[in-house]
Design an enzyme around this catalytic site. Structure first.
Site, mmCIF file in Angstrom:
data_model
loop_
_atom_site.group_PDB
_atom_site.id
_atom_site.type_symbol
_atom_site.label_atom_id
_atom_site.label_comp_id
_atom_site.label_asym_id
_atom_site.label_seq_id
_atom_site.Cartn_x
_atom_site.Cartn_y
_atom_site.Cartn_z
ATOM 1 N N ARG A 260 18.248 15.108 51.947
ATOM 2 C CA ARG A 260 17.911 15.070 50.519
ATOM 3 C C ARG A 260 17.817 13.609 50.102
ATOM 4 O O ARG A 260 18.824 12.943 49.911
ATOM 5 C CB ARG A 260 19.026 15.794 49.746
ATOM 6 C CG ARG A 260 18.705 16.108 48.302
ATOM 7 C CD ARG A 260 19.986 16.430 47.555
ATOM 8 N NE ARG A 260 20.691 15.209 47.232
ATOM 9 C CZ ARG A 260 22.022 15.116 47.086
ATOM 10 N NH1 ARG A 260 22.802 16.155 47.238
ATOM 11 N NH2 ARG A 260 22.575 13.957 46.776
ATOM 12 N N HIS A 264 21.075 15.132 43.852
ATOM 13 C CA HIS A 264 21.176 16.598 43.914
ATOM 14 C C HIS A 264 20.298 17.225 42.832
ATOM 15 O O HIS A 264 19.482 18.099 43.097
ATOM 16 C CB HIS A 264 22.638 17.024 43.735
ATOM 17 C CG HIS A 264 22.799 18.495 43.554
ATOM 18 N ND1 HIS A 264 22.556 19.393 44.563
ATOM 19 C CD2 HIS A 264 23.140 19.229 42.466
ATOM 20 C CE1 HIS A 264 22.750 20.623 44.103
ATOM 21 N NE2 HIS A 264 23.092 20.545 42.832
ATOM 22 N N TYR A 273 28.640 8.428 45.763
ATOM 23 C CA TYR A 273 29.324 9.052 46.898
ATOM 24 C C TYR A 273 28.651 8.857 48.261
ATOM 25 O O TYR A 273 29.150 9.332 49.260
ATOM 26 C CB TYR A 273 29.546 10.554 46.645
ATOM 27 C CG TYR A 273 28.267 11.332 46.317
ATOM 28 C CD1 TYR A 273 27.416 11.770 47.332
ATOM 29 C CD2 TYR A 273 27.927 11.632 45.004
ATOM 30 C CE1 TYR A 273 26.262 12.476 47.033
ATOM 31 C CE2 TYR A 273 26.777 12.339 44.697
ATOM 32 C CZ TYR A 273 25.948 12.765 45.721
ATOM 33 O OH TYR A 273 24.806 13.448 45.422
HETATM 34 C C1 TPP Z 1 28.448 30.387 43.508
HETATM 35 C C2 TPP Z 1 28.207 28.981 43.055
HETATM 36 N N1 TPP Z 1 29.163 28.058 43.218
HETATM 37 C C3 TPP Z 1 28.957 26.779 42.840
HETATM 38 C C4 TPP Z 1 27.763 26.421 42.257
HETATM 39 C C5 TPP Z 1 27.525 24.976 41.835
HETATM 40 N N2 TPP Z 1 26.565 24.355 42.754
HETATM 41 C C6 TPP Z 1 25.267 24.208 42.427
HETATM 42 S S1 TPP Z 1 24.383 23.491 43.659
HETATM 43 C C7 TPP Z 1 25.747 23.372 44.661
HETATM 44 C C8 TPP Z 1 25.664 22.760 46.037
HETATM 45 C C9 TPP Z 1 24.740 23.502 46.954
HETATM 46 O O1 TPP Z 1 24.560 22.779 48.128
HETATM 47 P P1 TPP Z 1 23.604 23.281 49.277
HETATM 48 O O2 TPP Z 1 23.832 24.720 49.531
HETATM 49 O O3 TPP Z 1 23.742 22.363 50.427
HETATM 50 O O4 TPP Z 1 22.139 23.162 48.624
HETATM 51 P P2 TPP Z 1 21.335 21.859 48.184
HETATM 52 O O5 TPP Z 1 21.557 21.714 46.708
HETATM 53 O O6 TPP Z 1 21.837 20.707 48.969
HETATM 54 O O7 TPP Z 1 19.893 22.146 48.448
HETATM 55 C C10 TPP Z 1 26.874 23.880 44.012
HETATM 56 C C11 TPP Z 1 28.225 23.897 44.592
HETATM 57 C C12 TPP Z 1 26.785 27.426 42.071
HETATM 58 N N3 TPP Z 1 25.594 27.158 41.531
HETATM 59 N N4 TPP Z 1 27.020 28.700 42.497
#
Ligand code: TPP
Ligand code: MG
Length: 363
Positions: A260, A264, A273
């Site tokens: 990425r 985010h 970070y």
């Molecule tokens: C069930 C849930 N827990 C926490 C969140 C908050 N949250 C949004 S994005 C994220 C991280 C996701 O990371 P990843 O699966 O690696 O996807 P990326 O954003 O890197 O594409 C979190 C913890 C959420 N949306 N849903």
């Protein structure tokens, strides 16, 4: 555990790669692909245009026109490669970052912007595009997708389902449960994990001690790691996995090893970070530059082609900005219209209450 700044910059040995970062074509015994000059040009065009859509969306958010945006910067090849592997009858379930897959499913990008502008609640008809609505609840779409795939199986249809999720999502119960269901029912599904090395500020080391693709063997289906910045490899590997699903061979987990390059979302500041050298190492593996080098080196495209794609991107960007700003605000009462298909007394009552509340703002 690896915690140094170059984490992920070295290609791991198990990685399927067909195009190096320098634009050199490499062979692979199991995953070869024969692409014409026109097909490679078309992939280059896709990659360039989705990067432009993303760039415009980030700018629109910075100008206060979108509430938030989740950038796909760096993940274009994973999304275009896998998205172009789909046939019309396959069904895709995205997270919130799959703008490149949406492009491959012919979803008008302005509809993506509408969601992030807060003027619609989804934006497109999933059945029209065979592309489900964006899902924010991490990992939940994997269960929806497995259910859909089991439906395909029961209809005896010749189609597959693909579901997208991130490295962080692999720690969710939903994702692990979906692996079990898919495995024991031999569901026609491809699990496409974009390992972009981060889940907001949590690094991959906090999700797993083994390469993610190896998790699949514990659930009883194949896992494969592909260079997620290599559009040829993503196309070849996804095509093969979808074909396996369509022909009764069950699920596959694809781990697209990528990065990425942006934040985010627009609410995040990755400089808090992660170290700059990590990003610099990954910039050298840019998914678009390698296709450009390949086209140039092999004389499969001339300067006029690249200029025309750039001009098309400029036009797409301008058009997108204009149409984003022209999107009307929704009528406040519209929110009650699509809760249920049929009239519903509770919703009717709530609509009337809200209408009376709005009346109070009239002069
Ligand atoms: C069930 C849930 N827990 C926490 C969140 C908050 N949250 C949004 S994005 C994220 C991280 C996701 O990371 P990843 O699966 O690696 O996807 P990326 O954003 O890197 O594409 C979190 C913890 C959420 N949306 N849903
Ligand atoms: Mg991630």
């Amino acid at each position: 555990m690896t915690t140094d700044a170059s984490r992920g910059a070295e290609a791991p040995p198990e990685l399927v790669q067909l195009l190096t970062p320098e634009g050199e074509r490499v062979e692979h015994p199991d995953y070869d692909i024969d692409l014409s000059a026109e097909e490679v040009q078309s992939l280059y065009r896709d990659l360039t245009l989705v990067r432009r859509i993303d760039l415009e969306a980030v700018a629109l958010q910075r100008q206060g026109e979108l509430g938030i945006w989740a950038s796909l910067l760096g993940q274009e090849a994973a999304q275009i490669g896998s998205g172009r592997a789909l046939t019309d009858s396959d069904m895709a379930f995205p997270t919130y970052r799959e703008h490149g897959v949406a492009w491959c499913r012919d979803v008008d990008p302005v509809k993506l912007l509408g969601l992030f502008r807060g003027v619609n609640h989804g934006g497109w008809d999933p059945e029209e595009h065979n592309f489900h609505l964006y899902t924010i609840v991490i990992g939940s779409q994997t269960l929806h997708a497995v259910g859909y795939a089991m439906g395909i199986q029961r209809d005896d249809a010749s189609a597959a389902t693909i579901v997208y999720f991130g490295d962080g999502a692999t720690s969710q119960g939903d994702v692990n449960e979906s692996f079990i269901w898919a495995s024991v029912f031999n569901a026609p599904i491809v699990f496409f994990c974009q390992n972009n090395q981060w889940a907001i500020s949590e690094p991959l080391e906090k999700q797993t001690r083994i390469p993610l693709y190896r998790r699949a063997s514990g659930f009883g289906f194949p896992g494969i790691r592909v260079d997620g910045n290599d559009v040829f490899a993503c196309l070849a590997v996804t095509r093969k996995a979808l074909e396996a699903a369509r022909t009764g061979q069950g699920p596959t987990l694809i781990e697209a090893f990528t990065y990425r390059m942006g934040a985010h979302t627009t609410t995040d500041d990755p400089t808090r970070y992660r170290v700059a050298s990590e990003l610099e190492a990954w910039k050298l593996k840019d998914p678009i530059e390698r296709v450009k080098s390949y086209l140039f080196k092999n004389e499969l495209a001339d300067q006029a082609f690249f200029d025309s794609v750039d001009a098309e991107a400029d036009q797409l960007g301008a058009d997108l900005r204009r149409r984003c700003l022209a999107m009307p605000d929704p009528e406040p009462l519209d929110i009650f219209d699509h809760v249920y298909r049929e009239p519903h007394s509770l919703i009717d009552r709530e609509r009337a209450q809200f209408a009376a509340y709005l009346e109070g703002f009239r002069d």
